[in-house]
Design a protein around this motif. Sequence first.
Motif, PDB file in Angstrom:
ATOM      1  N   LYS A  48      -0.079   9.008   6.827  1.00  0.00           N
ATOM      2  CA  LYS A  48      -0.405  10.333   7.366  1.00  0.00           C
ATOM      3  C   LYS A  48      -0.760  11.293   6.241  1.00  0.00           C
ATOM      4  N   ALA A  49      -1.628  12.182   6.573  1.00  0.00           N
ATOM      5  CA  ALA A  49      -2.138  13.184   5.628  1.00  0.00           C
ATOM      6  C   ALA A  49      -2.901  12.541   4.471  1.00  0.00           C
ATOM      7  N   GLY A  50      -3.285  11.287   4.647  1.00  0.00           N
ATOM      8  CA  GLY A  50      -4.093  10.621   3.636  1.00  0.00           C
ATOM      9  C   GLY A  50      -3.338  10.176   2.411  1.00  0.00           C
ATOM     10  N   ARG A  51      -2.000  10.241   2.474  1.00  0.00           N
ATOM     11  CA  ARG A  51      -1.234   9.855   1.289  1.00  0.00           C
ATOM     12  C   ARG A  51      -1.228   8.335   1.126  1.00  0.00           C
ATOM     13  N   THR A  52      -1.166   7.899  -0.122  1.00  0.00           N
ATOM     14  CA  THR A  52      -1.127   6.475  -0.441  1.00  0.00           C
ATOM     15  C   THR A  52       0.285   5.958  -0.268  1.00  0.00           C
ATOM     16  N   ILE A  53       0.408   4.954   0.589  1.00  0.00           N
ATOM     17  CA  ILE A  53       1.746   4.419   0.856  1.00  0.00           C
ATOM     18  C   ILE A  53       1.879   2.962   0.401  1.00  0.00           C
ATOM     19  N   GLY A  54       0.803   2.423  -0.122  1.00  0.00           N
ATOM     20  CA  GLY A  54       0.842   1.048  -0.604  1.00  0.00           C
ATOM     21  C   GLY A  54      -0.542   0.631  -1.068  1.00  0.00           C
ATOM     22  N   SER A  55      -0.670  -0.626  -1.386  1.00  0.00           N
ATOM     23  CA  SER A  55      -1.970  -1.115  -1.832  1.00  0.00           C
ATOM     24  C   SER A  55      -2.126  -2.575  -1.424  1.00  0.00           C
ATOM     25  N   LEU A  56      -3.380  -2.947  -1.233  1.00  0.00           N
ATOM     26  CA  LEU A  56      -3.739  -4.318  -0.918  1.00  0.00           C
ATOM     27  C   LEU A  56      -4.473  -4.893  -2.121  1.00  0.00           C
ATOM     28  N   LYS A  57      -3.905  -5.938  -2.692  1.00  0.00           N
ATOM     29  CA  LYS A  57      -4.497  -6.531  -3.885  1.00  0.00           C
ATOM     30  C   LYS A  57      -5.084  -7.902  -3.537  1.00  0.00           C
ATOM     31  N   LYS A  58      -6.266  -8.178  -4.087  1.00  0.00           N
ATOM     32  CA  LYS A  58      -6.932  -9.445  -3.793  1.00  0.00           C
ATOM     33  C   LYS A  58      -7.982  -9.744  -4.857  1.00  0.00           C
ATOM     34  N   ASN A  59      -8.563 -10.930  -4.725  1.00  0.00           N
ATOM     35  CA  ASN A  59      -9.708 -11.349  -5.548  1.00  0.00           C
ATOM     36  C   ASN A  59      -9.432 -11.263  -7.046  1.00  0.00           C
ATOM     37  N   LYS A  60      -8.339 -11.863  -7.468  1.00  0.00           N
ATOM     38  CA  LYS A  60      -8.059 -11.933  -8.904  1.00  0.00           C
ATOM     39  C   LYS A  60      -9.075 -12.863  -9.565  1.00  0.00           C
ATOM     40  N   LYS A  61      -9.577 -12.468 -10.725  1.00  0.00           N
ATOM     41  CA  LYS A  61     -10.602 -13.240 -11.432  1.00  0.00           C
ATOM     42  C   LYS A  61     -10.335 -13.205 -12.925  1.00  0.00           C
TER      43      LYS A  61
END
Length: 261
Positions: A48-61
């Motif tokens: 809510k309110a556009g706050r960052t609550i986590g992250s999605l990590k992928k495509n390690k190279k």
Amino acid sequence: MNIDKFTITSYDQLTGFDRTNGSLDLILDELSDFKLAQEEEKTDITGKAGRTIGSLKKNKKVTGSGTNGMLAGGALAAMTGSDIEDGEYLIRYTDTISVTNNAGTTTETAIGTTGNEIGTIYVRDANNAYISGGKKLTQTSAAPAAGEFSYDPATKAVTFFAGDVPDGTEVIAFYDAKVTGKKITNDNGTYSKTLQVFIDVTCEDGCDNLFHGQFIINRADFSGTFEIQGGSESSAQNFEFTSLPDLCTGKSDLWTFVLFD
């Protein structure tokens, strides 16, 4: 050995092995620079309110790149997808032949159609030109007439028409000759190799203790993009590879770093 604080003081060598039979395919032991680079995509998860609550990590190279101070046949073979072959091969040989008494001798044995092994011999003019100037002598299988020469592959003897080429003249011939050596072929339909790679390094900790390390990359996919240079610059071998997960064994390791005394 204290790996809480240490540096890599030198990259000692990179070796690459065939992933099927384990044979040594390349060795680069004059590494002037080397770099392992890692990338990872990260997408923020917002609440809510556009706050960052986590992250999605992928495509390690992971990619490796560097320069070896000298050209390496194994690296050229890996990047072209070829093998180094031993045998006898035809090359185009450039031969400067000195003329004495209307005769000369080739350095190598010219190979070709009987009576046309050399084809043409070039006589330079006063300006040392033999393409835009000078004259061309044509090979004959008979006794040479004016503007002709004959050749005996058994003795490598060249015979000119009497008086056609003054004594002491150096003429130029270009012909096919057979040599024994090694061959690397860059075939249009063959692409760069994937090898098991080991990178040996020397390390030093904060207390000046030297120790060793080795990066292990089980599936290094070499790039087929490279340059071969020389002349005023030294002939160096640039290379690059991408580390891939090993789908055959199910391991997803992009690299392993082992440190030891």
